[in-house]
Design a protein around this motif. Structure first.
Motif, PDB file in Angstrom:
ATOM      1  N   TYR A  48       0.802  -1.234   0.022  1.00  0.00           N
ATOM      2  CA  TYR A  48       0.107   0.188   0.016  1.00  0.00           C
ATOM      3  C   TYR A  48       0.906   1.327   0.143  1.00  0.00           C
ATOM      4  O   TYR A  48       1.940   1.252   0.430  1.00  0.00           O
ATOM      5  N   CYS A  49       0.373   2.531  -0.725  1.00  0.00           N
ATOM      6  CA  CYS A  49       1.167   3.502  -0.590  1.00  0.00           C
ATOM      7  C   CYS A  49       1.325   4.311   0.540  1.00  0.00           C
ATOM      8  O   CYS A  49       0.386   4.317   1.241  1.00  0.00           O
ATOM      9  N   ALA A  50       2.489   4.566   1.064  1.00  0.00           N
ATOM     10  CA  ALA A  50       2.896   5.090   2.224  1.00  0.00           C
ATOM     11  C   ALA A  50       2.731   6.569   2.090  1.00  0.00           C
ATOM     12  O   ALA A  50       2.447   7.118   3.236  1.00  0.00           O
ATOM     13  N   ARG A  51       2.359   6.975   1.166  1.00  0.00           N
ATOM     14  CA  ARG A  51       1.710   8.333   0.812  1.00  0.00           C
ATOM     15  C   ARG A  51       0.047   8.742   1.388  1.00  0.00           C
ATOM     16  O   ARG A  51      -0.325   9.599   1.924  1.00  0.00           O
ATOM     17  N   CYS A  52      -0.449   7.834   0.245  1.00  0.00           N
ATOM     18  CA  CYS A  52      -2.103   7.943   0.325  1.00  0.00           C
ATOM     19  C   CYS A  52      -2.990   6.735   0.921  1.00  0.00           C
ATOM     20  O   CYS A  52      -3.881   6.749   1.014  1.00  0.00           O
ATOM     21  N   GLY A  53      -2.236   5.490   1.024  1.00  0.00           N
ATOM     22  CA  GLY A  53      -2.882   4.442   1.318  1.00  0.00           C
ATOM     23  C   GLY A  53      -3.380   3.363   0.463  1.00  0.00           C
ATOM     24  O   GLY A  53      -3.968   2.528   0.472  1.00  0.00           O
ATOM     25  N   ASP A  90       4.228   1.350  -7.989  1.00  0.00           N
ATOM     26  CA  ASP A  90       3.629   2.381  -8.109  1.00  0.00           C
ATOM     27  C   ASP A  90       2.248   2.653  -7.878  1.00  0.00           C
ATOM     28  O   ASP A  90       1.436   1.723  -7.680  1.00  0.00           O
ATOM     29  N   CYS A  91       2.139   3.909  -7.128  1.00  0.00           N
ATOM     30  CA  CYS A  91       0.596   4.232  -6.718  1.00  0.00           C
ATOM     31  C   CYS A  91      -0.242   4.914  -7.838  1.00  0.00           C
ATOM     32  O   CYS A  91       0.033   5.887  -8.465  1.00  0.00           O
ATOM     33  N   PRO A  92      -1.152   4.163  -8.274  1.00  0.00           N
ATOM     34  CA  PRO A  92      -2.061   4.466  -9.263  1.00  0.00           C
ATOM     35  C   PRO A  92      -3.038   5.839  -8.864  1.00  0.00           C
ATOM     36  O   PRO A  92      -3.470   6.379  -9.720  1.00  0.00           O
ATOM     37  N   GLU A  93      -2.892   5.961  -7.598  1.00  0.00           N
ATOM     38  CA  GLU A  93      -3.994   7.200  -7.200  1.00  0.00           C
ATOM     39  C   GLU A  93      -3.082   8.472  -7.204  1.00  0.00           C
ATOM     40  O   GLU A  93      -3.513   9.413  -7.933  1.00  0.00           O
ATOM     41  N   CYS A  94      -1.945   8.522  -6.253  1.00  0.00           N
ATOM     42  CA  CYS A  94      -1.220   9.761  -6.234  1.00  0.00           C
ATOM     43  C   CYS A  94       0.068   9.566  -7.091  1.00  0.00           C
ATOM     44  O   CYS A  94       1.025  10.759  -6.915  1.00  0.00           O
ATOM     45  N   HIS A  95       0.425   8.520  -7.852  1.00  0.00           N
ATOM     46  CA  HIS A  95       1.515   8.533  -8.665  1.00  0.00           C
ATOM     47  C   HIS A  95       2.731   8.359  -8.084  1.00  0.00           C
ATOM     48  O   HIS A  95       4.032   8.880  -8.862  1.00  0.00           O
TER      49      HIS A  95
HETATM   50 ZN   LIG Z   1      -0.330   7.058  -3.197  1.00  0.00          ZN
END
Ligand SMILES: [Zn+2]
Length: 321
Positions: free
Chosen positions: A154-159, A172-177
């Motif tokens: 899971y993204c450490a920035r946005c979850g 790679d995070c598909p939400e916050c990139h």
């Molecule tokens: Zn993210």
């Protein structure tokens, strides 16, 4: 240290072919290569082979065992031109689930019904000193990187749930990139001497009589040398003067890189921090030789394969240069 790279997991000069990771068509071609092979891992345990489980249990690409993988494999590199991949099949359920899973050393081994009969999922600690340097590097890499994927989904920035990228070397995070990269945690481990004796300590729960070199994580903003001095002072109350780097060891339990150093103690009196270690003592070179020969009634040596064992062994043999 001239013999530094002979330590277990000391590196075999594997061609990691990192320049190919970002090229999907090239990766597809590598995966389809007739010499390509795959290593399956299950809950942190690599598939090992042979009666002694002393070699990596490579499977051909497309093997039925690999079907349980729920994410893309990791491209490990080229072994003499042969593309090597790692597949995490932790979702697979063996007939019997061991109750020792997650213990410091899990002696259980799991046979997969679709794998060759001498293949087992087994603890890397039990096999690491018997693997060839090439297999040791590949298996350690596979264990560390699949362990990272398991714990960093899971993204450490946005979850948001992240996706495997760069042939398994990025998420790679598909939400916050955001891009996320595999972690390697630096640890210092130090051979602290005072004249003819070495400082060793033990942690609670270790086998009776076992002592090893002091070690600790490097903190953000700290140099390796400063971490050596801080850890030794915190754990044993010993002030360290000159510090020198000797050798490093990737230690995939789960994701450390050990920096083996030596340092000169400036005082003798040990004051341990009971929150960190159970005991620390000075051991002379002569007594340590008995310990390693198995003739000491008081002490047991550091585990074979660990860099502590390697450093103490070479200190006794006067080969730290
Ligand atoms: Zn993210």
């Amino acid at each position: 240290m001239r013999i530094a790279e002979t330590v277990t997991f000391g590196g075999s000069g594997l061609d990691r072919a990192a320049e190919r990771r970002g090229k999907p068509e090239e990766l597809a071609r590598l995966a389809a290569d007739p010499g390509a092979r795959a290593l399956a891992l299950w809950r942190g345990k690599p598939m090992l082979a042979g009666e002694e489980r002393d070699r990596a249990g490579w499977l051909p690409m497309g093997h039925a065992v690999l079907e349980a993988a729920d994410e893309a494999p990791v491209f490990l590199g080229l072994d003499e031109g042969a593309p090597c991949f790692a597949y995490d099949i932790s979702d697979w359920e063996p007939e019997e689930m061991p109750d020792t899973l997650g213990a410091f050393f899990d002696p259980s081994q799991q046979a997969h019904p679709d794998a060759p009969s001498d293949h087992r999922f087994a603890e890397l600690r039990g096999a690491m000193t018997r693997l060839t340097p090439r297999d040791a590097e590949l298996v350690a890499t596979a264990k560390a990187i699949t362990g990272w994927h398991q714990t960093h989904g899971y993204c450490a920035r946005c979850g948001a749930r992240t996706e495997v990228a760069m042939a398994g070397w990025q998420r790679d995070c598909p939400e916050c990139h955001a891009h996320h990269f595999p972690r390697t945690d630096p640890v210092v481990i130090m051979l602290i001497t005072r004249g003819n004796k070495v400082l060793v300590g033990r942690s609670p729960g270790w086998p009776e009589g076992m002592y090893s070199l002091l070690a600790g994580f490097v903190e953000p903003g700290e140099t390796i040398e400063a971490a050596v001095r801080r850890e030794v002072f915190e754990e044993a109350g010993i002030t360290v003067g000159a510090v020198e780097y000797l050798a490093s060891q990737p230690w995939p339990f789960p994701s450390s890189l050990m920096f083996g150093c030596c340092g000169e103690a400036l005082n003798d009196d040990i004051t341990i921090d009971p929150d960190e270690i159970e005991n620390a003592i000075w051991v002379t070179r002569e007594e340590m030789q008995d310990v390693f020969a198995g003739t000491s009634t008081r002490l047991k040596p550091a585990r074979k394969g660990a860099i502590a064992h390697f450093l103490i062994w070479n200190w006794m043999a006067d080969r730290l240069d």
